[in-house]
Design a protein around this motif. Structure first.
Motif, PDB file in Angstrom:
ATOM      1  N   SER A  71       0.831  -1.203   0.000  1.00 25.03           N
ATOM      2  CA  SER A  71       0.000   0.000   0.000  1.00 25.03           C
ATOM      3  C   SER A  71       0.868   1.257   0.000  1.00 25.03           C
ATOM      4  CB  SER A  71      -0.899  -0.013   1.239  1.00 25.03           C
ATOM      5  OG  SER A  71      -1.496   1.233   1.433  1.00 25.03           O
ATOM      6  N   LYS A  72       0.323   2.336  -0.545  1.00 24.26           N
ATOM      7  CA  LYS A  72       0.981   3.640  -0.511  1.00 24.26           C
ATOM      8  C   LYS A  72       0.311   4.542   0.524  1.00 24.26           C
ATOM      9  CE  LYS A  72       2.401   3.389  -5.363  1.00 24.26           C
ATOM     10  NZ  LYS A  72       2.312   4.032  -6.704  1.00 24.26           N
ATOM     11  N   LEU A  73      -0.363   3.903   1.512  1.00 17.08           N
ATOM     12  CA  LEU A  73      -1.080   4.662   2.527  1.00 17.08           C
ATOM     13  C   LEU A  73      -0.130   5.542   3.334  1.00 17.08           C
ATOM     14  CD1 LEU A  73      -3.685   5.236   4.095  1.00 17.08           C
ATOM     15  CD2 LEU A  73      -3.196   3.234   5.513  1.00 17.08           C
ATOM     16  N   THR A  74       1.021   5.007   3.728  1.00  9.86           N
ATOM     17  CA  THR A  74       1.969   5.782   4.534  1.00  9.86           C
ATOM     18  C   THR A  74       2.431   7.024   3.799  1.00  9.86           C
ATOM     19  OG1 THR A  74       2.747   3.739   5.596  1.00  9.86           O
ATOM     20  CG2 THR A  74       4.143   5.692   5.789  1.00  9.86           C
ATOM     21  N   GLU A  75       2.790   6.857   2.522  1.00 10.74           N
ATOM     22  CA  GLU A  75       3.225   8.001   1.720  1.00 10.74           C
ATOM     23  C   GLU A  75       2.113   9.031   1.601  1.00 10.74           C
ATOM     24  OE1 GLU A  75       3.650   4.877   1.073  1.00 10.74           O
ATOM     25  OE2 GLU A  75       5.488   4.449  -0.074  1.00 10.74           O
ATOM     26  N   GLY A  76       0.859   8.532   1.443  1.00  6.81           N
ATOM     27  CA  GLY A  76      -0.273   9.440   1.321  1.00  6.81           C
ATOM     28  C   GLY A  76      -0.500  10.252   2.584  1.00  6.81           C
ATOM     29  N   ILE A  77      -0.389   9.588   3.746  1.00  8.41           N
ATOM     30  CA  ILE A  77      -0.577  10.286   5.018  1.00  8.41           C
ATOM     31  C   ILE A  77       0.520  11.335   5.223  1.00  8.41           C
ATOM     32  CG2 ILE A  77      -0.529  10.004   7.523  1.00  8.41           C
ATOM     33  CD1 ILE A  77      -1.873   7.285   7.136  1.00  8.41           C
ATOM     34  N   ILE A  78       1.750  10.962   4.891  1.00  6.50           N
ATOM     35  CA  ILE A  78       2.869  11.912   5.015  1.00  6.50           C
ATOM     36  C   ILE A  78       2.640  13.124   4.122  1.00  6.50           C
ATOM     37  CG2 ILE A  78       5.328  12.242   4.548  1.00  6.50           C
ATOM     38  CD1 ILE A  78       5.767   9.329   5.382  1.00  6.50           C
ATOM     39  N   ALA A  79       2.171  12.885   2.899  1.00  7.53           N
ATOM     40  CA  ALA A  79       1.921  13.988   1.958  1.00  7.53           C
ATOM     41  C   ALA A  79       0.834  14.923   2.493  1.00  7.53           C
ATOM     42  CB  ALA A  79       1.513  13.431   0.600  1.00  7.53           C
ATOM     43  N   ILE A  80      -0.217  14.346   3.083  1.00 12.00           N
ATOM     44  CA  ILE A  80      -1.306  15.167   3.637  1.00 12.00           C
ATOM     45  C   ILE A  80      -0.812  15.989   4.824  1.00 12.00           C
ATOM     46  CG2 ILE A  80      -3.517  15.061   4.851  1.00 12.00           C
ATOM     47  CD1 ILE A  80      -4.208  12.617   3.116  1.00 12.00           C
ATOM     48  N   VAL A  81      -0.026  15.361   5.705  1.00 12.29           N
ATOM     49  CA  VAL A  81       0.520  16.071   6.866  1.00 12.29           C
ATOM     50  C   VAL A  81       1.407  17.229   6.414  1.00 12.29           C
ATOM     51  CG1 VAL A  81       2.074  15.863   8.844  1.00 12.29           C
ATOM     52  CG2 VAL A  81       0.370  14.090   8.416  1.00 12.29           C
ATOM     53  N   LEU A  82       2.253  16.975   5.414  1.00 10.04           N
ATOM     54  CA  LEU A  82       3.128  18.039   4.899  1.00 10.04           C
ATOM     55  C   LEU A  82       2.317  19.167   4.282  1.00 10.04           C
ATOM     56  CD1 LEU A  82       6.006  15.947   3.246  1.00 10.04           C
ATOM     57  CD2 LEU A  82       6.098  17.254   5.372  1.00 10.04           C
ATOM     58  N   LEU A  83       1.246  18.816   3.580  1.00 10.19           N
ATOM     59  CA  LEU A  83       0.391  19.832   2.957  1.00 10.19           C
ATOM     60  C   LEU A  83      -0.289  20.693   4.015  1.00 10.19           C
ATOM     61  CD1 LEU A  83      -0.787  20.907   0.288  1.00 10.19           C
ATOM     62  CD2 LEU A  83      -2.646  19.264   0.536  1.00 10.19           C
ATOM     63  N   ILE A  84      -0.783  20.053   5.074  1.00  8.00           N
ATOM     64  CA  ILE A  84      -1.427  20.799   6.168  1.00  8.00           C
ATOM     65  C   ILE A  84      -0.409  21.712   6.863  1.00  8.00           C
ATOM     66  CG2 ILE A  84      -2.528  20.561   8.425  1.00  8.00           C
ATOM     67  CD1 ILE A  84      -3.817  17.964   7.402  1.00  8.00           C
ATOM     68  N   THR A  85       0.777  21.177   7.081  1.00  6.22           N
ATOM     69  CA  THR A  85       1.839  21.960   7.722  1.00  6.22           C
ATOM     70  C   THR A  85       2.202  23.179   6.888  1.00  6.22           C
ATOM     71  OG1 THR A  85       2.738  19.933   8.715  1.00  6.22           O
ATOM     72  CG2 THR A  85       4.177  21.876   8.667  1.00  6.22           C
ATOM     73  N   LEU A  86       2.334  22.973   5.573  1.00  2.00           N
ATOM     74  CA  LEU A  86       2.685  24.070   4.667  1.00  2.00           C
ATOM     75  C   LEU A  86       1.587  25.131   4.650  1.00  2.00           C
ATOM     76  CD1 LEU A  86       4.561  25.267   2.510  1.00  2.00           C
ATOM     77  CD2 LEU A  86       3.325  23.900   0.793  1.00  2.00           C
ATOM     78  N   ALA A  87       0.327  24.692   4.573  1.00  3.23           N
ATOM     79  CA  ALA A  87      -0.795  25.629   4.548  1.00  3.23           C
ATOM     80  C   ALA A  87      -0.872  26.431   5.845  1.00  3.23           C
ATOM     81  CB  ALA A  87      -2.100  24.869   4.324  1.00  3.23           C
ATOM     82  N   THR A  88      -0.624  25.754   6.974  1.00  5.72           N
ATOM     83  CA  THR A  88      -0.651  26.429   8.274  1.00  5.72           C
ATOM     84  C   THR A  88       0.461  27.473   8.361  1.00  5.72           C
ATOM     85  OG1 THR A  88      -1.515  24.417   9.308  1.00  5.72           O
ATOM     86  CG2 THR A  88      -0.560  26.082  10.771  1.00  5.72           C
ATOM     87  N   TYR A  89       1.630  27.102   7.882  1.00  8.38           N
ATOM     88  CA  TYR A  89       2.768  28.029   7.902  1.00  8.38           C
ATOM     89  C   TYR A  89       2.474  29.276   7.060  1.00  8.38           C
ATOM     90  CZ  TYR A  89       7.313  30.038   6.768  1.00  8.38           C
ATOM     91  OH  TYR A  89       8.338  30.910   6.579  1.00  8.38           O
TER      92      TYR A  89
END
Length: 484
Positions: free
Chosen positions: A413-431
Motif C-alpha cells: 500500500s501507498k497509505l503511509t506516503e499518502g498520510i505523510i503527503a497530507i501532513v506536509l500539505l497541512i503543515t505548509l498551509a498552516t505556515y
C-alpha cells in the motif's frame, strides 16, 4: 434419478479455507428427495487444495469430485464455465460427442446450481432456504444469500508461548484491533446494502458469487441469448453483476430474507482498496460501456449511488476549502445549524451499526461518533476517484490480478506516503497562513474573497440540505423489521 443441486466451488490455492467451506455444505439439511453434488474446480493449484477437498468430502459425507482445469486463462470465470461444461457439454468442441443415457438423465436431474467461493460458509439451513426461494416462482432465475463478514478472533487470546502461535496467526482466524475494526466496517457496509435491497422489494442487481442458487434454465438462457460457451464472462471485472444483468432480461433475481452466508473480509487497507477498485471499476464499465450490451432495471439505483459518492466528495472538499479560506482571511462565523446534518448522520450510522449482525459495543460507539463511518467513507471516495480516472485512462488495469497480488503480499500500500503527503500539505498551509497573516486579513483580500466565500457556502448549504433529507429518508425506511 433424484432431482439435485450441484455446487460449483472454484478454488486457487485454497487449502486453508476449502475444508471450512465444505463443512458448511455438510451441515445443510436438504429438501425432501433432493440430493447435493459438489464440484470443486481446482484452477492452477500449487498447494494441497485438491487433497484437502477430497479428504473433507469423505469427512462430511459429501458426493464430491474435483475437476482440474486445463489451459484456463480466465481464472474464476473459466473455472466456473469448466464445471458447467462438465455437465452440459462444450459447444466449442470440434467433435460432436454423443452423451450417454446416464449423462442425459443426470443433466435433467439438476434443478439448481449453487455458485460458491471457497472462503464462504453457509449457515445451517441456508441451502434449504435458498431452494425455497428459488422454487417459490417459475420466473426466479437466482437467489442470493445474505452475506456477513466473519469477525476474526482477538489475537490476544493466543498465548505468547503457544507453540502453534505462528500457525494460528497464519490461519487467518485471528486478528488485531485494526483488522477487527476494518472487518466490522465492511460488515456494516454490506448490512446497509442488504437492508436497502430488502426495503426495495428484495430484487438485486448483483447475485454475488459467494453464495447464489441459480436456476439452470436461466444460465442456459444467458448462453443462448448471447451465443456463449458458458454462462460466466470475463468481459467485466464484476462477472457476477454482468451475469445478473443478463439473467434479468427474462428472470427475477432476488436476495433471500433468511439464508445467511459467512464470508471472509479484506483484512487490510491495501487488499480492501484493490478489491473495491475492481468492483467499482467493473461497475463503472458496465454503466458506461455500450459495447458490453447489457442493461439493468436497477441502473438508475446504481447511477444514484455514483452521484451520491460524487456529492459526498464535493461536500467534503468544498467544506475543507471554504473553511481554510475563511479562517485564513478571518471571515469564519460559527452557526449551530451546522450541527443538524452531523446529528442526522450520527443517528443513521448508529441504527445501521445496531442492525449489523453480531455487532460490538465499540463499533456502535464509533459509529455514533462518526469516526468509523467518516474514515471508511474517505477510503471509498478515494476508490471512487480512482475508478473514474481509470475509465478516462487509455491503459486498462487487470482488477483480478491486482487483487490477487495484494492478497498474496506481492504489492504494498501507498497509505503511509499518502498520510505523510497530507501532513506536509497541512503543515505548509498552516505556515503560509501564519506567515502571511497580515496580508490575508487585509481589507483588500477580504473584499476580493468574500463573494467566493458567500457563493461557496450557499452551494455547500444546498448540497448539505439534500444529503440530510436523503439521510432522513433512509432513517425512515430503517424503521421496518428487515434484518441484514
Amino acid at each position: 434419478m433424484k432431482p439435485r443441486i450441484v455446487a460449483f466451488i472454484p478454488v486457487h490455492n485454497e487449502e486453508k479455507s476449502i475444508r471450512d467451506c465444505l463443512a458448511g455444505l455438510g451441515d445443510q439439511s436438504l429438501p425432501k428427495d433432493i440430493e447435493l453434488d459438489v464440484i470443486v474446480i481446482a484452477d492452477n493449484c500449487t498447494d494441497r487444495t485438491e487433497e484437502v477437498a477430497l479428504e473433507a468430502g469423505q469427512e462430511f459425507n459429501l458426493r464430491l469430485k474435483v475437476l482440474t482445469t486445463k489451459n484456463n486463462k480466465q481464472r474464476k470465470v473459466g473455472a466456473l464455465n469448466a464445471a458447467w461444461k462438465s455437465i452440459y457439454g462444450d459447444p466449442l468442441d470440434l467433435y460432436e460427442k454423443k452423451s450417454t443415457i446416464f449423462e442425459d438423465y443426470y443433466r435433467l436431474s439438476v434443478k439448481a446450481i449453487l455458485g460458491m467461493d471457497a472462503d464462504s460458509r453457509l449457515a445451517p439451513g441456508a441451502l434449504f432456504q435458498l431452494w425455497e426461494g428459488l422454487m417459490s416462482a417459475r420466473n426466479i432465475g437466482g437467489v442470493m444469500a445474505k452475506y456477513t463478514m466473519r469477525m476474526p478472533k482477538k489475537k490476544s487470546l493466543i498465548s505468547g508461548d503457544d507453540v502453534y502461535y505462528e500457525e494460528k496467526m497464519a490461519s487467518g482466524d485471528y486478528g488485531g484491533p485494526i483488522e477487527r475494526w476494518w472487518t466490522h466496517q465492511q460488515k456494516q457496509d454490506m448490512a446497509s446494502w442488504l437492508l436497502d435491497l430488502q426495503y426495495s422489494g428484495g430484487s438485486t442487481y448483483v447475485l454475488g458469487g459467494q453464495a447464489t442458487l441459480f436456476r439452470p434454465e436461466a444460465l442456459q438462457y444467458v448462453i443462448d441469448e448471447n451465443k456463449l460457451d458458458g454462462p460466466w464472462q470475463d468481459e467485466s471485472d464484476v462477472e457476477d453483476m454482468l451475469l445478473t444483468w443478463q439473467i434479468q432480461k427474462k428472470w427475477k433475481t432476488l436476495i433471500s430474507p433468511t439464508a445467511r452466508c459467512f464470508v471472509d473480509a479484506m483484512r487490510s487497507y491495501h487488499t480492501f482498496r484493490q478489491q473495491r477498485n475492481k468492483w467499482q471499476s467493473g461497475t463503472v464499465e458496465l454503466l458506461t460501456n455500450s459495447d458490453i450490451g447489457v442493461k439493468s432495471k436497477h441502473k438508475g439505483k446504481i447511477w444514484r449511488s455514483q452521484i451520491k459518492s460524487l456529492i459526498d466528495l464535493i461536500i467534503r472538499l468544498l467544506f475543507i476549502l471554504l473553511l481554510v479560506l475563511a479562517i485564513a482571511t478571518d471571515q469564519f462565523y460559527w452557526s449551530w445549524v451546522w450541527i443538524t446534518p452531523v446529528v442526522i448522520a450520527s443517528v443513521l450510522n448508529t441504527i445501521l451499526a445496531i442492525k449489523t449482525p453480531m455487532h460490538r459495543t465499540i463499533d456502535v460507539i464509533l459509529a455514533a461518533l462518526l469516526i468509523s463511518p467518516e474514515i471508511y467513507l474517505w477510503v471509498n471516495l478515494v476508490t471512487f476517484i480512482n475508478a473514474w480516472l481509470g475509465k478516462l485512462s487509455a491503459n486498462k488495469k487487470d482488477g483480478w490480478a491486482n487483487q490477487y497480488n495484494a492478497e498474496r503480499g506481492n504489492t504494498r500500500s501507498k497509505l503511509t506516503e499518502g498520510i505523510i503527503a497530507i501532513v506536509l500539505l497541512i503543515t505548509l498551509a498552516t505556515y503560509i497562513c501564519i506567515d502571511q497573516r497580515a496580508f490575508l486579513t487585509s481589507e483588500t483580500v477580504q473584499t476580493a474573497v468574500k463573494p467566493y466565500l458567500q457563493t461557496g457556502w450557499k452551494i455547500l448549504t444546498y448540497l448539505t440540505v439534500y444529503t440530510s433529507l436523503a439521510m432522513l429518508y433512509q432513517i425512515w425506511k430503517l424503521r421496518g423489521k428487515h434484518t441484514a
